[in-house]
Design an enzyme around this catalytic site. Sequence first.
Site, PDB file in Angstrom:
ATOM      1  CG  HIS A 118     141.004  62.693  -0.255  1.00 46.21           C
ATOM      2  ND1 HIS A 118     140.007  61.991   0.297  1.00 46.21           N
ATOM      3  CD2 HIS A 118     141.913  62.087  -0.677  1.00 46.21           C
ATOM      4  CE1 HIS A 118     140.436  60.550   0.374  1.00 46.21           C
ATOM      5  NE2 HIS A 118     141.495  60.514  -0.528  1.00 46.21           N
ATOM      6  CD  GLU A 119     144.068  62.894  -3.646  1.00 48.63           C
ATOM      7  OE1 GLU A 119     145.058  62.187  -3.144  1.00 48.63           O
ATOM      8  OE2 GLU A 119     142.779  62.421  -4.022  1.00 48.63           O
ATOM      9  CG  HIS A 132     146.418  61.150   0.861  1.00 49.47           C
ATOM     10  ND1 HIS A 132     146.245  60.044   1.605  1.00 49.47           N
ATOM     11  CD2 HIS A 132     145.198  61.252  -0.143  1.00 49.47           C
ATOM     12  CE1 HIS A 132     145.202  59.389   1.071  1.00 49.47           C
ATOM     13  NE2 HIS A 132     144.339  60.028   0.524  1.00 49.47           N
TER      14      HIS A 132
END
Length: 165
Positions: free
Chosen positions: A78-79, A82
């Site tokens: 998820h990170e 980004h």
Amino acid sequence: MKTPRLPLALQLAVMRCLREKLALANLKLGRTYPEPKLVYRQRGTSAGTAWLDAYEIRLNPVLMMENQQAFIDEVVPHELAHLLVWKHFGRVAPHGKEWKWMMEEVLGVPARRTHQFELESVRRNTFPYRCQCQQHQLTVRRHNRVVRGEATYRCVKCGEPLVAE
């Protein structure tokens, strides 16, 4: 709360996941994006944050210890997504179509905006507030801003201002 000491095996599993997902992204995107810095200092109820300008991922060690494999499988990609979206597209909506595409099509992970981890161990004192449709819990920081007259908060559902109970 004191930050837990992370076992080396857990840190290595996080790094292995990060490197595998980064290699997959580089292959699918035809790029060679660098490996981001990993920092285990995220606090509060956030499992992790991506710091774009620093090209850094901050992970919550308490939530990581409590949800080891799920944390690695969900939060790390998820990170990373980004950071990859920022490098690939520039500044866009944090969980917009580019991020969803990066998660699902490139990294092969379901695009979920928030984690479902139990938060009791990291939750701080909260203060009850109410709107027309429901009760809310404000953090100490937000509560103090309301008390000092620096801020008012509104319900995202009904749009009414929150009032302390």
